[in-house]
Every structure is written in C-alpha cells, then in structure tokens.
Design an enzyme around this catalytic site. Structure first.
Site, PDB file in Angstrom:
ATOM      1  N   LYS A   1     -10.101  12.896   8.277  1.00 18.74           N
ATOM      2  CA  LYS A   1      -9.654  12.436   9.597  1.00 18.74           C
ATOM      3  C   LYS A   1      -9.596  13.618  10.559  1.00 18.74           C
ATOM      4  O   LYS A   1      -9.413  14.758  10.127  1.00 18.74           O
ATOM      5  CB  LYS A   1      -8.234  11.845   9.483  1.00 18.74           C
TER       6      LYS A   1
ATOM      7  N   LYS B   1       0.855  -1.199   0.000  1.00 14.05           N
ATOM      8  CA  LYS B   1       0.000   0.000   0.000  1.00 14.05           C
ATOM      9  C   LYS B   1       0.885   1.241   0.000  1.00 14.05           C
ATOM     10  O   LYS B   1       1.715   1.423   0.897  1.00 14.05           O
ATOM     11  CB  LYS B   1      -0.918  -0.003   1.239  1.00 14.05           C
TER      12      LYS B   1
ATOM     13  N   ASP C   1     -12.204   7.299   3.690  1.00 12.18           N
ATOM     14  CA  ASP C   1     -11.017   7.023   4.504  1.00 12.18           C
ATOM     15  C   ASP C   1     -10.637   5.538   4.466  1.00 12.18           C
ATOM     16  O   ASP C   1      -9.561   5.158   4.912  1.00 12.18           O
ATOM     17  CB  ASP C   1     -11.257   7.477   5.951  1.00 12.18           C
TER      18      ASP C   1
ATOM     19  N   GLU D   1      -9.503   3.868   2.104  1.00 19.02           N
ATOM     20  CA  GLU D   1      -8.949   3.985   0.745  1.00 19.02           C
ATOM     21  C   GLU D   1      -7.902   2.908   0.440  1.00 19.02           C
ATOM     22  O   GLU D   1      -7.671   2.588  -0.722  1.00 19.02           O
ATOM     23  CB  GLU D   1      -8.342   5.376   0.539  1.00 19.02           C
TER      24      GLU D   1
ATOM     25  N   ARG E   1      -7.861  -0.327   0.887  1.00 22.03           N
ATOM     26  CA  ARG E   1      -8.439  -1.502   0.207  1.00 22.03           C
ATOM     27  C   ARG E   1      -8.824  -1.166  -1.226  1.00 22.03           C
ATOM     28  O   ARG E   1      -8.840  -2.032  -2.094  1.00 22.03           O
ATOM     29  CB  ARG E   1      -9.627  -2.024   1.023  1.00 22.03           C
TER      30      ARG E   1
ATOM     31  N   ASP F   1      -2.529  10.158   3.843  1.00 25.84           N
ATOM     32  CA  ASP F   1      -3.940   9.802   3.995  1.00 25.84           C
ATOM     33  C   ASP F   1      -4.648  10.820   4.883  1.00 25.84           C
ATOM     34  O   ASP F   1      -4.595  10.735   6.113  1.00 25.84           O
ATOM     35  CB  ASP F   1      -4.046   8.390   4.594  1.00 25.84           C
TER      36      ASP F   1
HETATM   37  N1  BES Z   1      -4.352   4.372   6.947  1.00 25.54           N
HETATM   38  C1  BES Z   1      -5.531   4.150   7.705  1.00 25.54           C
HETATM   39  C2  BES Z   1      -5.332   3.085   8.777  1.00 25.54           C
HETATM   40  C3  BES Z   1      -4.603   3.516  10.017  1.00 25.54           C
HETATM   41  C4  BES Z   1      -5.214   4.327  10.942  1.00 25.54           C
HETATM   42  C5  BES Z   1      -3.353   3.060  10.266  1.00 25.54           C
HETATM   43  C6  BES Z   1      -4.550   4.679  12.092  1.00 25.54           C
HETATM   44  C7  BES Z   1      -2.682   3.403  11.414  1.00 25.54           C
HETATM   45  C8  BES Z   1      -3.283   4.224  12.335  1.00 25.54           C
HETATM   46  C9  BES Z   1      -6.663   3.676   6.802  1.00 25.54           C
HETATM   47  O1  BES Z   1      -6.651   4.202   5.521  1.00 25.54           O
HETATM   48  C10 BES Z   1      -7.942   4.093   7.440  1.00 25.54           C
HETATM   49  O2  BES Z   1      -8.148   5.266   7.551  1.00 25.54           O
HETATM   50  N2  BES Z   1      -8.757   3.133   7.839  1.00 25.54           N
HETATM   51  C11 BES Z   1      -9.981   3.417   8.482  1.00 25.54           C
HETATM   52  C12 BES Z   1     -11.025   2.479   7.952  1.00 25.54           C
HETATM   53  C13 BES Z   1     -12.416   2.799   8.393  1.00 25.54           C
HETATM   54  C14 BES Z   1     -12.898   4.072   7.741  1.00 25.54           C
HETATM   55  C15 BES Z   1     -13.326   1.646   8.034  1.00 25.54           C
HETATM   56  C16 BES Z   1      -9.799   3.215   9.976  1.00 25.54           C
HETATM   57  O3  BES Z   1      -9.130   2.276  10.373  1.00 25.54           O
HETATM   58  O4  BES Z   1     -10.285   4.063  10.734  1.00 25.54           O
HETATM   59 ZN    ZN Z   2      -4.876   4.761   4.784  1.00 27.27          ZN
HETATM   60 MN    MN Z   3      -7.683   6.039   5.371  1.00 27.67          MN
END
Ligand code: BES
Ligand code: ZN
Ligand code: MN
Length: 507
Positions: A267, A255, A337, A339, A341, A260
C-alpha cells in the site's frame, strides 16, 4: 463507569444530590409542579432553550434543585436517535467538568420505549469514552465521571432496554479497545488472549488454533496471507452455548488482519497506520461475545476469527501465486492486498461443520465500500432474503445502519482466470461487490450474509478511532433470533440470572 436504573419522579430528582443533573426536554414536555419543570418551562418560554435534539442550556446551583450543575438538553420528538444526539451533547459538555456523579433524567419523556433507554445508556458511555492503553500515565485522560443514575418514571418498564444498553456498553468497550490498539499491542496471539479471557464467562468456550493445526485443516488460502509475517497466525473459535445443543448456531466470522501493509502489493505510505483497524470485524466478534456473556440469551453462537498480519517479506506470497483453499478451490492471488477475502474464505468453509442456521461475516474488506457508502451505512450482501431483512431491521432498531447491495452473477465475471478456479480480484469497477462475489463461492452451504464495514468501523482525521460498529447491529440481530421471544422480553432463565447484577452495573 457505574450505571444504575431508578424510578425517580421529577419532584424527587430535585432533591437528589449529585454533581450534575442532565434533563432531556422533548417537544411534548408535560409540566409538573416542581422546580425542575418550572425551570424547563421558563427556559423554553424565554427562547433560551431550543427543543431541537442536542441544544444545551446549563445552570449552576439553582434554587429548589439539589444538583450542583444542571444541563437541560433538547430531545426533539424523543426518538432513540434524538435521545442519542441529546445525551451525547450533554455528556460531551460535562467531559471537561469535574463531575463524578450524574443523574440522567429521562422521566421527562412520555411513553419511554426500551430502545430509547438503551440509546441513552450507550450514548452516555460513548460521550465520555477515551482510549488510554498506550499513553503514559501522565497523558492518560480517564473519565472523571464515575457513576450515572438513570432516572425514569417506571424502572420496571425501562429495565429491558437498560440491561441491553449495559451489555452493549461492555461489548462496545471491548470492540473499541482492541480495534484502537496499535498492531504491536494487538497481534494475532494477543487477540487470541482476549478471546481466552472472554471464555472465563459462563457458557463461553474458546479454542485457539496455530499454524500447525491450520495447515492440517488445509487452510491454504489463510496460510498464504500469514506466510510473510514473523507473527504466527491464530484461528480463534469462540462458542456461546445458551440454548439446547440441538439448536443450530449463528456463526459470526470477523476479519482479523491485525495489520494490512498490502503485502508484496504494498500500500502507499499515507494513512497506512489506519490499517491497524483491519481487524475491526474480529473486534466486533469479541465485543458480541462480551455482550452475550452479560445477557445470557437462549441462543447458540459461534465466533470465528482468522487472525494474521499481511506483510511483505522474502517468504511472502507473490502476485500470481496459486493457493488451494480449504474448500478445494484453487485461487490465483493477483493482488496480495486483497487478503481479507483470502482469510475469510477458509473461515467460511470451516463454518460448515457447525451446520449453522446462518453465517454472517464482518470485514473491513474494501476501499470501494468506503467510496460507495462512506461512514454512514455498512454494506450488506446476502444470499438469503430472511437473513437480509433481519439484519436490516437490526440495523434500524439499533441505530447501526446498513444498506443492501447486489450479488448479480454478472459481477463475478472479472474473477475468472486462466490459471486457477478463481482470481482474488476483478477490475476496478464495483470493488465491494466483486469482493462479496468471491466470498459467495465459499458460502453455498448455509444462509449467508457479508457486512463490509470498511467505512463504518473507524473514523479518520482528528477524531481518529474505532466506532465499535457493527456490535449494536449484530446484538439486535442475535436477540431477534431467540425462538418464541416475546418482543422486548428476555427468556425466563436468563432474566432471573441477570436482574440482580444489572441493578448496579459497572461498565
Ligand atoms: N483492508 C483493506 C480494505 C480497506 C482499505 C479498508 C481502505 C478501509 C480503507 C483491504 O484488505 C484491501 O486492501 N482491499 C483492496 C482490494 C483491492 C486490492 C482489490 C482495496 O480495497 O483497495
Ligand atoms: Zn485488509
Ligand atoms: Mn488489503
């Protein structure tokens, strides 16, 4: 930093001039008739040195020993894990000294295994690492230590572990460097440049696709993530060809979200800077290719990196938008968010063309994974028993641990939607698993594993920075896939080529 492997008995080490001598002291230390053994025995007997891994005792200009500084360090039972702790502590203590040339004495350890030598080399380099790229010259803190001689009782038996260690040190350095760089110094275009540089090595090729080529491939899901950013996306294809063409490759997908923000599903502000680390999967793929360049194993490996930013913008994808992935499946983007996947699913479909033996994707995918496993183990999901077992074993042998997670069909329930084939989020429960279930839909044509490294790829707080994980795990996994490999031995062709270079090695 230069590393050199040398056969050095304890008696010889006493006469070797250097700025610092680090001596590992295991529980089962054999005493010999030399000043170093006498000093160690005395320190233990007096109770001033505990043999517990990482306990230190320092000395300065000691009779009978040519080294200026001496650090005795407890190494417990001499396991790779304890050696890592010991070497880390000892070189951490040297960091503030002016020592430029050190000897790391492992000749005190009985039955030294290749994994132990590797652990020592890697820990040494980790302990003196500092990030400097975006600091001004006056604030940079480059390591003073220039050269480490690793002294062992038999260099020939330690060689394989040493060479692996050197390759790993180089791979980890690349992975950490790119992960630590701020997003404005690590754009998709700059990541592609890093891949291009790697392709200057023997047996490595690169191909970089831009927005036009990606559109032509029909990667509608990947494109949707990138459409809100002023930085153009890149799809990076790295190939390492170390074996016959007929040998099916392992495909690694990293990835590569270089930043992000969450997109329109923005966020919160606190700690958002850490989302520069959202390309740690990509960085680990770059790191692996650096290690492959070094070791030249008899394998074929493909690295795929979908790289883009995730930004909110007038053109950005909106919650509820439906996009068509390269696989033909339509996806309702309920949360922009989620993104990771969305970029990985198109890379998984692209991987099919290589008729891979296995596909492993590596991603900082979910906050839920951090909640589940913290920073100790990465989450491992796999549809293939053999692949799962091999990855778990690689985690253990490389001290880069992972933990198997479930993929029961019931977890996919929440991904159902009335408006597309699949939604990109489910409910709050089991977030790391539902993300994996989403990816699984695009990975039915090959043995597949997914590593969620959201908790392990970087550290927050005052020690904020990339860890280089899971480069060590992936390297051990890849090396375990060399056909008919004699354990601990590299194939003849590769061995001939590297042995000379590895004797004196810059890392
Ligand atoms: N890059 C983040 C995952 C992440 C968050 C890694 C915090 C390390 C610390 C990913 O893109 C994300 O934002 N995932 C969301 C998914 C949700 C919207 C279903 C998450 O984990 O909050
Ligand atoms: Zn991410
Ligand atoms: Mn994200």
């Amino acid at each position: 930093m230069d590393f050199e492997l040398k056969t050095l008995t304890r008696a010889r080490i006493c006469n070797e001039k250097c700025d610092a001598l680090i001596v590992l002291i295991p529980q089962d230390l054999n005493s010999d008739d030399d000043p170093l053994s006498a000093l160690s025995a005395l320190a233990i007997k007096s109770g001033d040195l505990e043999i517990k891994a990482g306990r230190l005792l320092s000395a300065y200009r000691t009779p009978g020993i040519a080294a200026i500084r001496i650090v005795l360090v407890g190494a417990g039972d001499g396991s790779p894990k304890n050696i890592r702790t010991a070497v880390n502590a000892a070189f951490g203590a040297l960091k503030t000294s002016n020592a430029q040339r050190a000897i790391l004495c492992l000749s005190t350890l009985n039955n030294l295994q290749p994994d132990a030598v590797r652990a020592a080399v890697v820990a040494c380099s980790e302990a003196v690492y500092s990030y400097n790229t975006t600091k001004s010259k006056s604030k940079a803190t480059p390591a003073k230590l220039q050269r480490v001689v690793v002294g062992v009782s038999d260099a020939a038996t330690a060689r394989a572990g040493f060479d692996k260690g050197i390759a790993l040190v180089k791979g980890l350095a690349i992975a950490k460097e790119w992960a630590n760089r701020p997003a404005n110094y690590a754009t998709p275009t700059l990541l592609a440049g890093a891949a291009r540089e790697l392709a200057e090595s023997r047996n490595i090729e690169v191909e970089i696709l831009g927005p036009k080529e990606v559109a032509k491939l029909g990667m509608g899901s990947f494109m949707a993530v990138a459409q809100g950013s002023a930085e153009p996306l890149r799809f990076i294809i790295l190939r390492y060809n170390g074996a016959a063409k007929a040998m099916a490759p392992v495909v690694l997908i990293g990835k590569g979200i270089t930043f992000d923000t969450g997109g329109i599903s923005l966020k919160p502000g606190s700690e958002m800077d850490e989302m520069k680390f959202d390309m740690c999967g990509a960085a680990s793929v770059l790191g692996i290719f650096r290690a492959l360049a070094e070791l030249q194993p008899a394998l074929n490996v493909v690295g795929l990196i979908p790289a883009s930013e995730n930004m909110p913008d007038g053109r950005a994808v909106k919650p509820g938008d439906v996009v068509t992935s390269m696989s033909g499946q339509t996806i309702e983007i309920l949360n922009t968010d989620a993104e990771g996947r969305l970029v990985l699913c198109d890379a998984l479909t692209y991987a099919e063309r290589f008729k891979p033996k296995a596909v492993v994707d590596i991603a900082t995918l979910t906050g839920a994974c951090v909640v589940a496993l913290g920073g100790v183990r990465s989450a491992l999901f796999s549809t293939d028993e053999q692949l799962a077992v091999a990855l778990q074993a690689a985690g253990e042998s490389s001290l880069d641990l992972c933990w198997r997670m479930p993929l029961d069909e019931e977890y996919a329930e929440g991904l159902k939607t009335n408006f597309a084939d699949v939604a990109n989020i489910a409910g709050r429960a089991a977030g790391a698993v539902t993300a994996a279930k989403f990816l699984q839909r695009f990975a039915s044509r090959f043995p597949w594993a997914h590593l969620d490294i959201a908790g392990t790829a970087w550290k927050g707080g005052t020690a904020k920075g990339a860890t280089g994980r899971p480069v060590a795990l992936l390297l051990d996994y890849l090396l375990s896939q060399i056909p008919s490999a004699v354990p601990g031995k590299a194939p003849a062709k590769a061995k001939l080529l590297k042995s000379k270079a590895a004797t004196k090695t810059r890392a």
